[in-house]
Design an enzyme around this catalytic site. Structure first.
Site, PDB file in Angstrom:
ATOM      1  N   LYS A  78       0.837  -1.208   0.000  1.00  0.00           N
ATOM      2  CA  LYS A  78       0.000   0.000   0.000  1.00  0.00           C
ATOM      3  C   LYS A  78       0.869   1.254   0.000  1.00  0.00           C
ATOM      4  CE  LYS A  78      -3.907  -0.089   2.234  1.00  0.00           C
ATOM      5  NZ  LYS A  78      -4.769  -0.242   3.393  1.00  0.00           N
TER       6      LYS A  78
ATOM      7  N   ARG B 125      -3.183   3.089   8.689  1.00  0.00           N
ATOM      8  CA  ARG B 125      -3.534   1.803   8.068  1.00  0.00           C
ATOM      9  C   ARG B 125      -2.329   0.895   7.962  1.00  0.00           C
ATOM     10  NH1 ARG B 125      -8.250   2.645   4.370  1.00  0.00           N
ATOM     11  NH2 ARG B 125      -8.614   4.864   4.352  1.00  0.00           N
TER      12      ARG B 125
ATOM     13  N   GLY C 105      -8.181  -7.163   4.763  1.00  0.00           N
ATOM     14  CA  GLY C 105      -9.001  -7.219   5.974  1.00  0.00           C
ATOM     15  C   GLY C 105      -8.364  -7.936   7.147  1.00  0.00           C
TER      16      GLY C 105
ATOM     17  N   MET D 145      -5.521  -7.162   8.862  1.00  0.00           N
ATOM     18  CA  MET D 145      -4.889  -6.334   9.906  1.00  0.00           C
ATOM     19  C   MET D 145      -5.743  -5.091  10.177  1.00  0.00           C
ATOM     20  SD  MET D 145      -0.894  -6.749   9.125  1.00  0.00           S
ATOM     21  CE  MET D 145      -1.040  -6.461   7.401  1.00  0.00           C
TER      22      MET D 145
ATOM     23  N   ARG E 126      -3.752  -1.415  -6.052  1.00  0.00           N
ATOM     24  CA  ARG E 126      -2.943  -2.641  -5.954  1.00  0.00           C
ATOM     25  C   ARG E 126      -3.365  -3.540  -7.110  1.00  0.00           C
ATOM     26  NH1 ARG E 126      -6.051  -4.745  -0.536  1.00  0.00           N
ATOM     27  NH2 ARG E 126      -8.070  -4.886  -1.486  1.00  0.00           N
TER      28      ARG E 126
ATOM     29  N   HIS F 228     -15.846  -9.041   1.827  1.00  0.00           N
ATOM     30  CA  HIS F 228     -14.811  -9.961   2.309  1.00  0.00           C
ATOM     31  C   HIS F 228     -14.949 -11.366   1.709  1.00  0.00           C
ATOM     32  CE1 HIS F 228     -13.287 -12.884   5.291  1.00  0.00           C
ATOM     33  NE2 HIS F 228     -12.247 -12.073   5.247  1.00  0.00           N
TER      34      HIS F 228
ATOM     35  N   GLU G 176      14.180 -43.354  -7.067  1.00  0.00           N
ATOM     36  CA  GLU G 176      13.259 -43.116  -5.953  1.00  0.00           C
ATOM     37  C   GLU G 176      13.776 -43.657  -4.626  1.00  0.00           C
ATOM     38  OE1 GLU G 176       9.384 -44.678  -7.060  1.00  0.00           O
ATOM     39  OE2 GLU G 176      10.270 -46.357  -8.110  1.00  0.00           O
TER      40      GLU G 176
ATOM     41  N   SER H  33      13.775 -41.140 -14.333  1.00  0.00           N
ATOM     42  CA  SER H  33      12.595 -40.363 -13.963  1.00  0.00           C
ATOM     43  C   SER H  33      12.569 -40.339 -12.436  1.00  0.00           C
ATOM     44  CB  SER H  33      11.330 -41.011 -14.516  1.00  0.00           C
ATOM     45  OG  SER H  33      10.220 -40.257 -14.120  1.00  0.00           O
TER      46      SER H  33
ATOM     47  N   CYS I 183       8.332 -37.494 -12.057  1.00  0.00           N
ATOM     48  CA  CYS I 183       6.954 -37.966 -12.223  1.00  0.00           C
ATOM     49  C   CYS I 183       6.231 -38.139 -10.891  1.00  0.00           C
ATOM     50  CB  CYS I 183       6.923 -39.259 -13.021  1.00  0.00           C
ATOM     51  SG  CYS I 183       7.760 -40.601 -12.181  1.00  0.00           S
TER      52      CYS I 183
ATOM     53  N   TYR J  81      12.003 -32.713 -18.580  1.00  0.00           N
ATOM     54  CA  TYR J  81      10.539 -32.572 -18.532  1.00  0.00           C
ATOM     55  C   TYR J  81      10.004 -32.814 -17.124  1.00  0.00           C
ATOM     56  CZ  TYR J  81      10.283 -37.648 -18.374  1.00  0.00           C
ATOM     57  OH  TYR J  81      10.415 -38.943 -17.986  1.00  0.00           O
TER      58      TYR J  81
HETATM   59  C1  PEP Z   1       6.930 -41.939  -7.132  1.00  0.00           C
HETATM   60  O1  PEP Z   1       7.306 -42.711  -6.279  1.00  0.00           O
HETATM   61  O2  PEP Z   1       7.213 -40.723  -7.125  1.00  0.00           O
HETATM   62  C2  PEP Z   1       6.093 -42.381  -8.256  1.00  0.00           C
HETATM   63  C3  PEP Z   1       5.750 -41.562  -9.220  1.00  0.00           C
HETATM   64  O3  PEP Z   1       5.651 -43.655  -8.217  1.00  0.00           O
HETATM   65  P1  PEP Z   1       4.442 -44.175  -7.311  1.00  0.00           P
HETATM   66  O4  PEP Z   1       3.728 -42.982  -6.778  1.00  0.00           O
HETATM   67  O5  PEP Z   1       3.612 -45.008  -8.215  1.00  0.00           O
HETATM   68  O6  PEP Z   1       5.156 -44.974  -6.265  1.00  0.00           O
HETATM   69 MG    MG Z   2       7.289 -44.855  -6.629  1.00  0.00          MG
END
Ligand code: PEP
Ligand code: MG
Length: 890
Positions: free
Chosen positions: A23, A93, A102, A104, A337, A453, A750, A769, A837, A857
């Site tokens: 502000k 203010r 709202g 504070m 704002r 609000h 993993e 992955s 993933c 990715y």
């Molecule tokens: C993971 O472990 O991140 C994964 C994608 O496999 P899952 O969730 O199937 O174990």
């Molecule tokens: Mg897994």
């Protein structure tokens, strides 16, 4: 040099939001742009932090600087605080770096006392206004600064009005207000144990302290937690000379968005009240007039307002949310704002602003928050439905929701914790109801406008909300609301459509939304900007089709066990598991093979050459078998009713097998590649199905690009052995069909060991992955099945961890393993493809992390794909901006 704790609005250098709060920085910016802003100064966030560090004491330096700034303000306005001829009145203010609407405290009309009120009455020739302002000040001061219950004042006023036969405040005369003032002073003395301070400087310093204190009030702390705003930022305080919207019928106050915050339409959008102060609009107590009316009522002033709003939009390159006051026909800006908006509105505004030449395509991408986009992909009410609507209110925030009516925020939270869908219905909401709005599927209010609000908060959260629904009569005592003859009791189910403002009795079907043309355009710009790929986690042809439609470049994770879980296939899967020898197992697998092959064929055909990472079976086998308790119940029943039956024998055998497969720690047990190595015929069937499907689809002239993923590898030997099987089957099937099959093999990373030995593992892998669900589990040693219910909630509430690491990637720990996994892997195999993933693949912060660490990715569920595309583009833009600011410091 003395630390500078206070800046005047026309301070020559832009100091920025971090010090002045949003502000304060914007008031200074508007002042510099030449907009009519009542003069004032900002006490910095650093002063707030110093106040807390000193044990809630304002330092001498800050005190002195505030006094000096008051003198400057007095000089500029020609008025002075407490002067009995020409008194200065100010507002005090809060204003944090991030807008916290709202949450504070605010004090208005500061400087009023028994003497100055007379001067104001004389100067304005409007004693009614003067005494009304004074009583408002006492009330606000009592509430905000002295912590008294506002209803003490309100109830008194209500009784006074009733006994005088008045229906509204407009009928109150100056004499009435004088009586109220005396009563208010008495209420204050009795409830607070001190007199209302007559010294304006005492009023000022107590108010500044109260605003600093409000940084840590319960609702502000909750709001910060919900919006990930750090607690150490502190709030600034803005002290500004007052302008009055309640000076008569040529005065007023309003709030406006430079574009429609709900739809994005480019007309000025807002509300105002004639002869009122700002809080009357924001609090949602009187239902205001739409801003179009102002065009009719004060055309010149409206023209000026539009012109200045355009100026502000061009300056900030963003839609603005402004507060204005009209004092005796003169327009003043009190705040600007960036306006909160629905996802639909955000996308439209971003694209329109490019078309209007206000922002570039890249700047437009930064105007939309990826987290909001899911709103656009959520369900809405089936337009074909035949239900009669009960009533219509203001369409404050779109989205459809069905649930039980509740009238209380605590109850909403309670029922929602039990897994029930609730709709919170209130006369109006206040910041104290915020937990109820969070818990409810939607909020309905009978009072207040689109900027009340409930509307602002719900819109920010992307929840459905209907406001100002004046035709519903809520009776909180009996727990019901009525619309004409219809009675809706607490617990009754209603459906609300936040986009139209319609409310229906009972449940109505909802349908999937479609992507609008503007949304597609924006995402197209995102793809042009982005360098990080976005894939999807999908296991069925339908999900794959949806994800491709939403812009997925391919599949980053196809969990094949989901194909096994189909109820029609389960008997064959169970036969495979219960087989007593290899022969029996092979027979059962032969039954499964065509089913699995058909799934792959349909998915490959849908993908038409886009890459797909197919993961071989991962979960423990007993997950496919019946539950032990249920089996025991069945067996006991059969023992009593049919002890000689074959069914009993079968169930007993089943129970033995289930028991045999049971593990005390299945998440760390016989799953992933371990399962595939102990029972190679399972993986062999899957690989065979995959390559047979591939040859079939290739023969139709459709390209197929599979990436075969081996799960839960911790040691390179596991990967070597399992991918050996893949190559053997590929050779056989390719040879049989006279073709050479192109595919990649790789693994999920993993477990910490896999990440730490990624250089060795990469010697056997074309891709990695990162399965950050399991990697989070194995790195923290937190069970992903139990931690949330057992202790993670405590960790988060207690501040032990900033977030749930299963939702927000733990960049310092799990992230470090991802980073070193990529670096080590690429040392051995520079061509190594890398992706993520786990659930984090759809989170914008994790996406930025993956971009920074050079992953190729991210992969997320189909409905998160559009948000991930935008987040990927924003990551590229963010990193470019950061590089630029490093090259051009300052
Ligand atoms: C993971 O472990 O991140 C994964 C994608 O496999 P899952 O969730 O199937 O174990
Ligand atoms: Mg897994």
């Amino acid at each position: 040099m003395e630390q500078k704790f206070v800046f005047m609005f026309d301070h020559e250098k832009a100091v920025g939001k971090k010090m002045l709060g949003g502000k304060g920085a914007n008031l200074a910016e508007m002042t510099r742009l030449g907009l009519p802003v009542p003069y004032g100064f900002t006490v910095t966030t650093e002063a707030c932090n110093a106040y807390y560090e000193a044990g809630e004491q304002l330092s001498e330096a800050a005190t002195l600087q505030i006094k000096r700034s008051m003198e400057k303000l007095e000089k500029r306005t020609g008025k002075s605080l407490g002067d009995t001829n020409n008194p200065l009145l100010v507002s005090v203010r809060s204003g944090a770096v991030h807008s916290m609407p709202g949450m504070m405290d605010t004090v208005l009309n500061l400087g009023m006392n028994d003497e100055t009120v007379k001067a104001i009455a004389d100067l304005t020739h409007n004693p009614r206004f003067a005494y009304d302002s004074y009583r408002r000040f006492i009330q606000m001061f009592g509430d905000v600064v002295l912590g008294l219950d506002n209803s003490l004042y309100e109830n008194h006023l209500e009784n006074y009005r009733m006994s005088s036969g008045y229906t509204s405040d407009v009928q109150m005369t100056a004499e009435d207000w004088k009586e109220i003032i005396e009563a208010y002073k008495k209420i204050t003395r009795e409830a607070a144990g001190r007199t209302f301070p007559q010294d304006p400087y005492e009023q000022l310093f107590l108010s500044i302290r109260a605003v600093f204190d409000s940084w840590n009030n319960k609702r502000a702390v909750l709001y910060r937690r919900l919006h990930n705003i750090p607690g150490h930022l502190g709030t600034a305080v803005n002290v500004q000379s007052m302008v009055f919207g309640n000076m008569g019928n040529d005065s007023g106050t309003g709030v406006a968005f430079t574009r429609n915050p709900s739809t994005g339409e480019s007309d000025l959008y807002g509300e105002y009240l004639i002869n009122a102060q700002g809080e009357d609009v924001v609090a949602g107590i009187r239902t205001p007039q739409p801003i179009n009316e102002l065009k009719r009522e004060m055309p010149d002033l409206y023209g000026e307002l539009v012109k200045m709003c355009n100026l502000l939009e061009k300056h900030y390159k963003n839609m603005q949310d402004i507060e204005f006051t009209i004092e005796n026909g003169a327009l003043f800006f009190l705040q600007t704002r960036n306006g909160k908006r629905t996802a639909q509105s955000a996308v439209r505004i971003a694209v329109d602003m490019v078309n209007e030449g206000i922002v570039s395509e890249e700047e437009a991408l930064l105007l939309v928050d990826p987290d909001q986009l899911s709103q656009l992909l959520h369900e809405h009410i089936d337009p074909e439905h035949t239900s009669q609507k009960l009533v219509t209110g203001l369409p404050a925030s779109p989205g459809a929701a069905t649930g039980e009516v509740v009238f209380d925020a605590d109850k909403a939270e309670l029922l929602s914790n039990e897994g029930r869908n609730v709709i919170l219905v209130r006369p109006e909401t206040t910041p104290e109801d915020i937990h109820g709005i969070v818990a409810a599927k939607a909020t309905v209010t009978s009072r207040g406008g689109m900027t009340s609000h409930a509307a602002v908060v719900a819109r920010g959260m992307g929840k459905a909300c209907i406001c100002g629904c004046g035709s519903i009569n809520i009776d909180l005592e009996t727990g019901r609301f009525t619309v004409a003859e219809t009675i809706v009791e607490e617990g009754d189910v209603i459906t609300v459509d936040g986009a139209s403002g319609d409310i229906y009795l009972g449940e109505i079907a909802t349908i999937e939304p479609e992507m609008s043309a503007v949304f597609r355009k924006l995402l197209g710009w995102a793809d042009n900007t982005s360098t990080l790929g976005v894939r999807t986690n999908a296991d069925t042809p339908e999900d794959v089709r949806k994800a491709v439609e939403l812009g997925a470049e391919g599949v980053g994770l196809c969990r094949t066990e989901h194909m096994f879980m189909d109820p029609e296939r389960l008997p064959a899967v169970q036969r495979m598991i219960l087989a007593e020898n290899k022969e029996e197992r092979t027979k059962a697998l032969e039954k499964l093979l065509p089913m699995q092959q058909q799934d792959f064929e349909r998915i490959f055909e849908t993908l038409r050459g886009r890459p797909i990472t197919i993961r071989l079976l991962d979960p423990p086998l007993h997950e496919f078998l019946p539950n032990v308790e249920e089996l025991l119940v069945d067996i006991t029943r059969l023992e009593l009713t049919d002890p000689e039956s074959a069914e009993l024998e079968r169930k007993q055998k089943l129970l033995r097998s289930v028991r045999l497969l049971e593990e005390s720690n299945p998440m760390l047990g016989l799953r992933g590649c371990r399962l595939g190595m102990v029972h190679p015929e399972i993986y062999e069937m899957q690989i065979t199905a995959l390559f047979q499907a591939m040859t079939g689809v290739l023969s139709k002239g459709i390209d197929v690009n599979p990436e075969i993923m081996i799960p839960l590898v911790s040691h390179v030997a596991e990967l070597r052995e399992t991918s050996g099987l893949v190559h053997k089957v590929a050779k056989e099937i390719g040879g049989r069909n006279g073709i050479s099959l192109n595919y990649l093999t790789g693994t999920m990373i993993e477990t910490p060991r896999a990440a730490l030995t990624a250089d060795e593992i990469a010697s056997e892998a074309d891709f990695f992955s990162f399965g950050t669900n399991d990697l989070t589990q194995t790195t923290f040693g937190f069970s992903r099945d139990d931690a949330e219910g057992k202790f993670l909630q405590y960790y988060i509430e207690n501040g032990t961890l900033p977030d749930n690491p299963f939702m927000k990637l733990d960049q310092e720990g799990v992230g470090k393993l991802v980073e070193s996994g990529v670096t080590l892997g690429k040392q051995t195999n520079p061509q190594l493809k890398t992706g993520i993933c786990g659930e984090h693949g759809g989170d914008k912060d994790a996406i930025r992390f993956c971009f920074d660490k050079g992953l190729d990715y991210v992969s997320c569920s189909p409905f998160r794909v559009p948000a991930a595309r935008l987040a990927a583009a924003q990551s590229a833009l963010g990193s470019r901006q950061e590089r630029k600011s490093v090259l051009q410091p300052g």
